[in-house]
Design an enzyme around this catalytic site. Structure first.
Site, PDB file in Angstrom:
ATOM      1  N   LYS A  93       0.821  -1.216   0.000  1.00 50.85           N
ATOM      2  CA  LYS A  93       0.000   0.000   0.000  1.00 50.85           C
ATOM      3  C   LYS A  93       0.854   1.265   0.000  1.00 50.85           C
ATOM      4  CE  LYS A  93      -3.837   0.366   2.427  1.00 50.85           C
ATOM      5  NZ  LYS A  93      -4.708   0.279   3.624  1.00 50.85           N
ATOM      6  N   TYR A 144       7.614  -6.137  -1.503  1.00 51.41           N
ATOM      7  CA  TYR A 144       8.493  -4.959  -1.471  1.00 51.41           C
ATOM      8  C   TYR A 144       9.001  -4.642  -2.879  1.00 51.41           C
ATOM      9  CZ  TYR A 144      12.360  -1.946   0.160  1.00 51.41           C
ATOM     10  OH  TYR A 144      13.219  -0.896   0.387  1.00 51.41           O
ATOM     11  N   TYR A 204       3.853  10.124 -13.882  1.00 49.28           N
ATOM     12  CA  TYR A 204       3.615  11.527 -13.495  1.00 49.28           C
ATOM     13  C   TYR A 204       4.591  12.456 -14.222  1.00 49.28           C
ATOM     14  CZ  TYR A 204      -0.044  11.393  -9.966  1.00 49.28           C
ATOM     15  OH  TYR A 204      -1.258  11.298  -9.335  1.00 49.28           O
TER      16      TYR A 204
END
Ligand code: UDP
Length: 347
Positions: free
Chosen positions: A104, A158, A172
């Site tokens: 998360k 991970y 982005y």
């Protein structure tokens, strides 16, 4: 709101947000940023971080701490120039215990941190990891290697979280034109690691100081290379201030086997501990060493702290955290270098 539109380079002092700012590396970065004149807002949910790591900053007017999970919406009134996204469990036993939080924070937490940077017109740096290379088939690891990761193994939570975080950061950058940086951090050590985080450096030092056997996993022939924390954050600072949006490895290329490392810890602590061999955890990378050619060329960066010097500082730090009795038991005539400090350990 005029402040919001100002370029990071032009505001004095610059304002930095560090997610995971109470963690091992996050807190060293906070210290460096304050030294370089930044105002710093650290955000941490304290799941693996600790207020002990930032206690020395209490009363510092340039520093503010917010206890918050970065997977929740991040709202800050102030202008922000730099977002340093460091929040994540980072030791194998932490992410084995917290696989969902690890996924998360790498996905939703990175999304929130990128959203904050976009909203504020800030530069963004992702703390990624050598784990994106998995158990590498190319040695040493260069940034153009895509890795050998088992997505469904115990380390997958991970490795894949960080790989997703890198992909989202590049999205982005490409779609929103955000100024982004990605650092791939190799094994790093130093004061403020948690004594019981399970990583090899605190594990071996605690075992040596307490006179217990050092637990070498496998036959100890797997390799790692260890970078001292202050070297690491210097490289990361330079990366943020550079114009480089592709990933850059930061780590120490001095490679050694885990068995050699165990012997070095025994030598430096003056311990009488012996070495025992335990099973190698699943998917434990066999070889790891960064190629730091890009960091040298683009950032003029290379590590400066020798392993023995860095380990002595780390041993001093841990010396105050193992019990006095255990230390007496381990001392072999000559005293350990550890200084005694009365600080309770909050694990
Ligand atoms: N390791 C070990 N004994 C320990 C802890 C770790 O031999 O008590 C080994 C581990 O199997 C790995 C290396 O040390 O090969 C580094 O482990 P660490 O957990 O520090 O980080 P990693 O590089 O695997 O993420």
């Amino acid at each position: 709101m005029a402040l919001r539109k100002k370029k990071p380079e032009s505001r004095q002092p610059p304002i930095s947000v560090v997610t995971g700012g109470a963690g091992f590396l996050g807190s060293h970065l906070v210290d460096l940023l304050l030294l370089r004149g930044h105002q710093v807002i650290a955000i941490d949910n304290l799941v693996t971080g600790s207020v002990d790591n930032i206690a020395h900053l209490a009363g510092n007017g340039a520093f503010r701490f917010i206890q918050q999970d970065v997977t929740d919406f991040l709202f800050l009134k102030e202008a922000v120039d730099y977002v340093w996204h460091f929040a994540s469990p980072a030791s194998p036993i932490d992410y084995l215990e917290l696989p969902i939080q690890t996924l998360k924070v790498g996905s939703l937490g990175t999304h929130k941190a990128l959203g904050l940077a976009k909203d504020k017109g800030a530069r963004f740096l992702l703390a990624s990891t050598s784990e994106v290379y998995g158990d590498p088939l190319i040695h040493p690891q260069r940034e153009d290697y895509w890795g050998n990761v088992n997505p469904i193994g115990p380390r997958g939570c991970y490795d894949e979280a960080k790989r997703f975080a890198e992909a989202l950061t590049m999205a982005y950058h490409r779609q929103h034109g955000l100024m982004t940086r990605i650092v791939r951090i190799f094994n790093t050590y130093g004061p403020r690691m948690r004594l019981k985080d399970g990583r090899v450096v605190p594990a071996f030092i605690a075992q040596a100081l307490e006179g217990r056997a050092l637990t070498v996993f496998g036959d100890g022939s797997q390799t790692r290379s260890f970078c001292y924390c202050t070297d690491l954050v210097e490289g990361i600072y330079r990366l943020m201030m550079s114009g480089e949006s592709e990933p850059v490895n930061i780590g120490n290329p001095a490679e050694m086997t885990v068995a050699e490392f165990a012997r070095e810890v025994i030598r430096l602590t003056g311990s009488r501990s012996r070495i025992v061999f335990e099973p190698l955890p699943q998917d434990d990378p066999r070889q790891r060493r960064p190629d730091i050619g890009r960091a040298k060329k683009l950032l003029g960066w290379a590590p400066t702290v020798d392993l023995a010097i860095g380990l002595e500082k780390t041993i001093d730090y841990f010396g105050g955290r193992v019990s006095g009795k255990a230390k007496e038991k381990s001392a072999s005539g000559k005293k350990t270098r550890a200084k005694s400090k009365k600080i309770s350990f909050s694990d």
